[in-house]
Design an enzyme around this catalytic site. Structure first.
Site, PDB file in Angstrom:
ATOM      1  N   ARG A   1       9.766  18.626  -8.804  1.00 10.22           N
ATOM      2  CA  ARG A   1      10.997  18.367  -9.577  1.00 10.22           C
ATOM      3  C   ARG A   1      12.195  19.067  -8.956  1.00 10.22           C
ATOM      4  NH1 ARG A   1       8.779  20.389 -15.237  1.00 10.22           N
ATOM      5  NH2 ARG A   1       8.397  22.083 -13.788  1.00 10.22           N
TER       6      ARG A   1
ATOM      7  N   ARG B   1       0.837  -1.208   0.000  1.00  6.75           N
ATOM      8  CA  ARG B   1       0.000   0.000   0.000  1.00  6.75           C
ATOM      9  C   ARG B   1       0.874   1.263   0.000  1.00  6.75           C
ATOM     10  NH1 ARG B   1      -4.490   0.734   4.629  1.00  6.75           N
ATOM     11  NH2 ARG B   1      -2.630   1.197   5.846  1.00  6.75           N
TER      12      ARG B   1
ATOM     13  N   GLU C   1     -15.784   6.695   6.556  1.00  9.60           N
ATOM     14  CA  GLU C   1     -14.989   5.970   7.545  1.00  9.60           C
ATOM     15  C   GLU C   1     -14.777   6.904   8.729  1.00  9.60           C
ATOM     16  OE1 GLU C   1     -11.013   5.289   6.023  1.00  9.60           O
ATOM     17  OE2 GLU C   1     -11.061   7.186   4.946  1.00  9.60           O
TER      18      GLU C   1
ATOM     19  N   LYS D   1      -2.502   7.049   1.399  1.00  5.78           N
ATOM     20  CA  LYS D   1      -2.191   7.342   2.804  1.00  5.78           C
ATOM     21  C   LYS D   1      -1.075   8.382   2.797  1.00  5.78           C
ATOM     22  CE  LYS D   1      -1.912   4.850   7.197  1.00  5.78           C
ATOM     23  NZ  LYS D   1      -2.983   5.545   7.893  1.00  5.78           N
TER      24      LYS D   1
HETATM   25  N1  PXG Z   1      -9.032   4.914   7.585  1.00  2.67           N
HETATM   26  C1  PXG Z   1      -8.108   5.866   7.800  1.00  2.67           C
HETATM   27  C2  PXG Z   1      -8.391   7.243   7.377  1.00  2.67           C
HETATM   28  C3  PXG Z   1      -6.890   5.528   8.413  1.00  2.67           C
HETATM   29  O1  PXG Z   1      -5.972   6.464   8.617  1.00  2.67           O
HETATM   30  C4  PXG Z   1      -7.669   3.245   8.594  1.00  2.67           C
HETATM   31  C5  PXG Z   1      -8.830   3.637   7.958  1.00  2.67           C
HETATM   32  C6  PXG Z   1      -7.483   1.817   8.947  1.00  2.67           C
HETATM   33  O2  PXG Z   1      -6.550   1.229   8.050  1.00  2.67           O
HETATM   34  P1  PXG Z   1      -5.611   0.030   8.517  1.00  2.67           P
HETATM   35  O3  PXG Z   1      -4.809  -0.284   7.301  1.00  2.67           O
HETATM   36  O4  PXG Z   1      -4.789   0.552   9.650  1.00  2.67           O
HETATM   37  O5  PXG Z   1      -6.500  -1.078   8.910  1.00  2.67           O
HETATM   38  C7  PXG Z   1      -6.663   4.205   8.823  1.00  2.67           C
HETATM   39  C8  PXG Z   1      -5.394   3.827   9.497  1.00  2.67           C
HETATM   40  C9  PXG Z   1      -3.059   6.572  14.453  1.00  2.67           C
HETATM   41  C10 PXG Z   1      -3.074   5.621  13.328  1.00  2.67           C
HETATM   42  O6  PXG Z   1      -1.969   6.780  15.002  1.00  2.67           O
HETATM   43  C11 PXG Z   1      -4.076   5.650  12.380  1.00  2.67           C
HETATM   44  C12 PXG Z   1      -4.051   4.745  11.332  1.00  2.67           C
HETATM   45  C13 PXG Z   1      -3.064   3.843  11.238  1.00  2.67           C
HETATM   46  C14 PXG Z   1      -2.074   3.823  12.186  1.00  2.67           C
HETATM   47  C15 PXG Z   1      -2.075   4.721  13.239  1.00  2.67           C
HETATM   48  O7  PXG Z   1      -4.112   7.096  14.809  1.00  2.67           O
HETATM   49  N2  PXG Z   1      -5.050   4.812  10.435  1.00  2.67           N
END
Ligand code: PXG
Length: 286
Positions: free
Chosen positions: A105, A52, A184, A151
């Site tokens: 760039r 990812r 979400e 991300k």
């Molecule tokens: N939606 C968003 C917007 C995220 O940032 C998820 C869903 C869940 O994705 P994963 O791949 O983790 O199942 C995320 C992930 C934090 C923190 O410190 C937040 C995330 C990941 C790691 C740490 O709050 N968000």
């Protein structure tokens, strides 16, 4: 032993892990990241997270200076060097230092940073009793702006929603998309259960396609449940039998109310609890 951070090809003491104030990661949030859990010395779903990360980088036309397999090795070495048994890895790649102008760039030397640390978890009561949620007025990024599937280091949209949530006394906030549908939460994906069928917004609803989300979909399907990736509205949450969140930090966590309206029984439901247990078994190697 002091914390060691991976920076630009080597492990350095945390105090010496510094990037330039001219780095476009700092100046513009121009970069990508991942958050990954470590369970019992094992970096959970590392290949999926690295995949990812490279997809996010591709989407912003950022060339990561090392290969995915070298990245996997670097993460494992950083976790080992810090003696992390159960913890958290923050992996990020910035565009690198450039001029005081947007043009990518003019940047050079993208910075790869890997931090392995312990993790601050939600209090255990939330896992027992479930979590109340509030809807933020800040919507998720329009997919034609910064696509939520990326991300990126620019998380201000989610931070604004998080502030709304914490101001209202909630630990998480629900975000809708540009169509007014459920997207979400600020750092977690959303599921509902209705008549034993699981439903969650599809990737094109303007969400991050969570690695935990995908693992939970697989666990649910393996145990014979139907999972549908469909558009959801707040109405679907209000009228659901159960609701839960998934994420790297949260794992699987029940949602018991939205905007003050009780969902289902107002307690973590049976399918949510089953999936919480299945996810725990998966991560703790049963
Ligand atoms: N939606 C968003 C917007 C995220 O940032 C998820 C869903 C869940 O994705 P994963 O791949 O983790 O199942 C995320 C992930 C934090 C923190 O410190 C937040 C995330 C990941 C790691 C740490 O709050 N968000």
């Amino acid at each position: 032993m002091s914390q060691q951070v991976y920076l630009d090809g080597q492990l350095v003491p945390a105090e010496e892990a510094k990037v330039s104030v001219f780095d476009h990661g700092l100046l513009y949030g121009d970069g990508v990241f991942e958050g990954i859990r470590v369970y019992g010395r094992n970096v959970f779903l590392l290949e999926e997270h690295v995949e990812r990360l490279y997809e996010s980088a591709l989407a912003i036309r950022l060339e990561i200076p090392i290969s995915p397999s070298a990245m996997i090795t670097a993460v494992e070495e950083t976790v080992a060097a810090n003696n992390i048994d159960d913890g958290y890895v923050r992996l990020l790649v910035t565009r690198g230092a450039g001029t005081l102008g947007l043009d990518p760039r003019r940047t050079s030397n993208p910075q790869v940073v890997i931090i392995a640390a312990t993790i601050a978890l939600y209090p255990p009561e939330i896992y027992e009793d479930g979590m109340p949620l509030v809807t933020a007025s800040t919507i998720r990024n329009h997919p034609a702006a910064i696509n939520p599937r990326i991300k990126s280091l620019n998380y201000l949209n989610n931070i604004l929603a998080k502030i709304e949530g914490t101001d209202a006394g909630f630990v998480e906030a629900l975000m809708l998309n540009h169509r007014g549908e459920v997207a979400e939460c600020t750092g977690d994906n959303v599921f509902i259960v209705r008549d034993r069928i699981l439903k969650t917004p599809s990737a094109d609803a303007g969400i991050l396609e969570g690695i935990t989300r995908n693992a939970v979909i697989e666990l649910a399907r393996e145990s014979g449940k139907t999972v549908q990736e469909v558009a959801l509205t707040r109405h679907d949450i209000f009228t659901a039998d159960e609701c839960f969140l998934t994420g790297t930090a949260a794992e699987v966590i029940a949602v018991i109310s939205l905007d003050g309206r009780v969902i289902g029984s107002g307690k973590p439901g049976p399918i949510t609890r089953e999936l919480m247990q299945k996810f725990r078994d998966l991560t703790r190697g049963k």
